[in-house]
Scaffold this motif. Sequence first.
Motif, short mmCIF file in Angstrom:
data_model
loop_
_atom_site.label_atom_id
_atom_site.label_comp_id
_atom_site.label_asym_id
_atom_site.label_seq_id
_atom_site.Cartn_x
_atom_site.Cartn_y
_atom_site.Cartn_z
N HIS A 1 0.81 -1.22 0.00
CA HIS A 1 0.00 0.00 0.00
C HIS A 1 0.85 1.28 0.00
N LEU A 2 2.15 1.13 0.23
CA LEU A 2 3.06 2.29 0.22
C LEU A 2 3.63 2.57 -1.17
N MET A 3 3.34 1.69 -2.12
CA MET A 3 3.80 1.92 -3.50
C MET A 3 3.21 3.24 -4.00
N GLY A 4 4.03 4.03 -4.68
CA GLY A 4 3.56 5.29 -5.25
C GLY A 4 3.74 6.49 -4.33
N LEU A 5 4.13 6.25 -3.06
CA LEU A 5 4.37 7.39 -2.16
C LEU A 5 5.65 8.11 -2.56
N GLN A 6 5.77 9.34 -2.15
CA GLN A 6 6.97 10.14 -2.37
C GLN A 6 7.92 9.97 -1.19
N ARG A 7 9.21 10.30 -1.38
CA ARG A 7 10.23 10.16 -0.34
C ARG A 7 9.80 10.85 0.96
N ALA A 8 9.32 12.08 0.88
CA ALA A 8 8.93 12.83 2.09
C ALA A 8 7.83 12.11 2.86
N GLN A 9 6.92 11.48 2.14
CA GLN A 9 5.85 10.73 2.80
C GLN A 9 6.41 9.52 3.53
N LEU A 10 7.35 8.82 2.92
CA LEU A 10 7.98 7.66 3.58
C LEU A 10 8.75 8.09 4.82
#
Length: 82
Positions: free
Chosen positions: A30-39
């Motif tokens: 479900h974390l696929m497609g997130l941006q670096r800052a979001q991770l």
Amino acid sequence: MGLCLGLAGCQETIVAEQPAASCGADDMSHLMGLQRAQLESIAFTQPHRILGPDDAATMDFRGDRVNFELDDSGTVERIYCG
């Protein structure tokens, strides 16, 4: 003496296997497609690293570590253990 050498050739060779991956990467799809800052804003409980396309990374295998591989735009494109 010949008997000792003959027995030495019969020893079993043990080959080290990579440890089983147990970082939970499959559960993080479900974390696929997130941006670096979001991770970076997520408080992960296990070891992890975020790897950009030009980032240097060690080649050691850690079955408990989750790796987030980013594309050129900083988007998660791959999640895997290691």
